[in-house]
Write a protein that holds these residues in place. Structure first.
Motif, short mmCIF file in Angstrom:
data_model
loop_
_atom_site.label_atom_id
_atom_site.label_comp_id
_atom_site.label_asym_id
_atom_site.label_seq_id
_atom_site.Cartn_x
_atom_site.Cartn_y
_atom_site.Cartn_z
N ASP A 235 16.44 28.59 -25.85
CA ASP A 235 15.46 28.61 -24.78
C ASP A 235 15.01 27.21 -24.36
N VAL A 239 14.82 26.02 -19.26
CA VAL A 239 14.02 25.39 -18.20
C VAL A 239 14.89 24.52 -17.31
N ASN A 270 7.80 31.07 -23.65
CA ASN A 270 8.27 31.03 -22.26
C ASN A 270 9.23 32.17 -21.99
N GLU A 273 7.66 35.58 -21.51
CA GLU A 273 7.09 35.78 -20.17
C GLU A 273 8.20 35.97 -19.14
N TRP A 274 9.32 35.25 -19.28
CA TRP A 274 10.43 35.43 -18.34
C TRP A 274 11.03 36.83 -18.44
N GLU A 364 -0.02 26.53 -26.77
CA GLU A 364 0.60 26.73 -25.47
C GLU A 364 1.93 26.00 -25.41
N GLN A 365 2.93 26.67 -24.84
CA GLN A 365 4.24 26.05 -24.69
C GLN A 365 4.36 25.42 -23.32
N ASN A 366 4.79 24.17 -23.29
CA ASN A 366 5.08 23.53 -22.02
C ASN A 366 6.53 23.75 -21.66
#
Length: 368
Positions: A235, A239, A270, A273-274, A364-366
């Motif tokens: 993952d 991005v 992330n 959520e995707w 939180e993931q950036n």
């Protein structure tokens, strides 16, 4: 058959000897009168801290050490295999309770496990195991099977699109010095090559670099306006694939006629959520929290007591996958956690590591 049995017995004898050697070093530091007490320091060496997955590995170890009243010390190799070797040497000088690490190079660290044994420092490996050496306990997941699962899902979705398994897929694979990423690449590509002859594989490396991943996906999209699918080995680099598709106006949701199939491995926050939003077709979960917590438990329950980590079925309902297997490996006892698909239907299960870190740990993931 007798030769096989002799090999197995010899293998167990070697492992028992290795465990006894590590235990002897431990007891020399803790058991006899006048000897130094067993260290309270838990040493950690990470290959990266610039990627969220590895930040979670480190945070999990910090929390586990704190829960046991132990002190955490750590070093970051920042993607440099030679720096990781130097970090191991530096940490071993402190003679910690044990050293836990995630390998950048699955062969390069092997000699240092022997040094650790001579110092009485047990070694635990997580995520990417070693291909040899003396390791008290390793915890990984079935990386090859995760690649197989991603390939099968890609073939299934291409069949849904065309009526038969055909089309083109980019495999933007990671650094092959790590056995975990080698296994993912092999599982993905060998499955498609052996079972789905009409699926074209475009196999290109990104060497665990955001810039390279972005460049490779961007170039492939320009070269192949007919590209049907993309597979990323982690993952961390999804991005970059999404950015490349968005820049070229080719990022469309699942179900859209122009959608490019996208699969990955990790099941990060992330990705969760995707998946829930229908922006990625499939993500296969591994569990960094389980890696660290379990390797510490095995070292504490067995290695530090002079016992060999037992092989056989492993069950722990704290984690979504619940059941795995501990088996002998070239480096020692290895727990393999089974991969599974993160889906819209199971995404809210509180045991997913993505839910733990965001809802319980409030991290939180950036981007990465």
């Amino acid at each position: 058959m007798s030769n096989i049995m002799n090999f197995r017995l010899s293998r167990r004898a070697l492992l028992a000897s290795a465990a006894a050697g590590a235990a002897a070093g431990v007891m020399a530091r803790s058991g006899s009168a006048g000897a130094q007490e067993l260290s309270k320091v838990v040493a950690w060496e990470t290959p990266y801290l610039g990627f969220f997955f590895f930040v979670v590995l480190q945070e999990a170890l910090k929390r586990k050490a704190e829960s046991l009243g132990l002190q955490f010390v750590g070093k970051d190799a920042n993607g440099d295999s030679n720096a990781q070797v130097n970090d191991w040497n530096s940490l071993l000088l402190q003679k910690p309770r044990y050293l836990i690490s995630d390998a950048l190079d699955s062969e390069l660290l092997i000699p240092l496990t022997k040094k650790a044994k001579s110092l009485g420092v047990p070694v635990g490996m997580v995520d990417t195991p070693l291909t040899g050496g003396t390791v008290a306990a390793s915890v990984t997941f079935d990386n090859r099977q995760s690649g197989v699962m991603a390939a099968e899902k890609t073939a299934e979705l291409l069949t849904k699109k065309y009526g038969s398994p055909k089309g083109s897929v980019l495999n933007n694979y990671g650094s092959l010095t790590a056995v975990a990423l080698r296994n993912r690449k092999e599982g993905f590509e060998e499955t498609l090559q052996s079972k789905y002859k009409d699926i074209e594989i475009i196999s290109r490396p990104q060497n665990n670099q955001h810039e390279e991943a972005l460049a490779v996906v961007s170039a492939t999209l320009r070269e192949r306006p007919d590209l049907d699918a993309i597979h990323m080995p982690t993952d961390i680099f999804v991005v970059d694939a999404r950015k490349a598709m968005e820049t070229q106006k080719r990022l469309f949701p699942v179900g859209h006629e122009k959608h490019i199939i996208l699969t990955s491995i990790d099941a990060s926050p992330n990705a969760l959520e995707w998946v829930k939003a229908g922006e990625i077709d499939a993500d296969i979960a591994q569990d960094p929290i389980a890696y660290v917590e379990i390797v510490v438990d095995l070292l504490e329950q067995y290695t530090l007591k002079g016992q060999l980590v037992p092989t056989g079925p492993y069950e722990n309902k704290k984690y979504f996958w619940e059941k795995g297997t501990i088996a002998d490996s070239p480096s020692g006892p290895l727990l393999t956690i089974p991969p599974y698909f993160l889906t819209k239907e199971n995404a809210d299960d509180p045991r997913h590591w993505a839910n733990v870190v965001t809802k319980v740990w409030k991290m939180e993931q950036n981007a990465g």
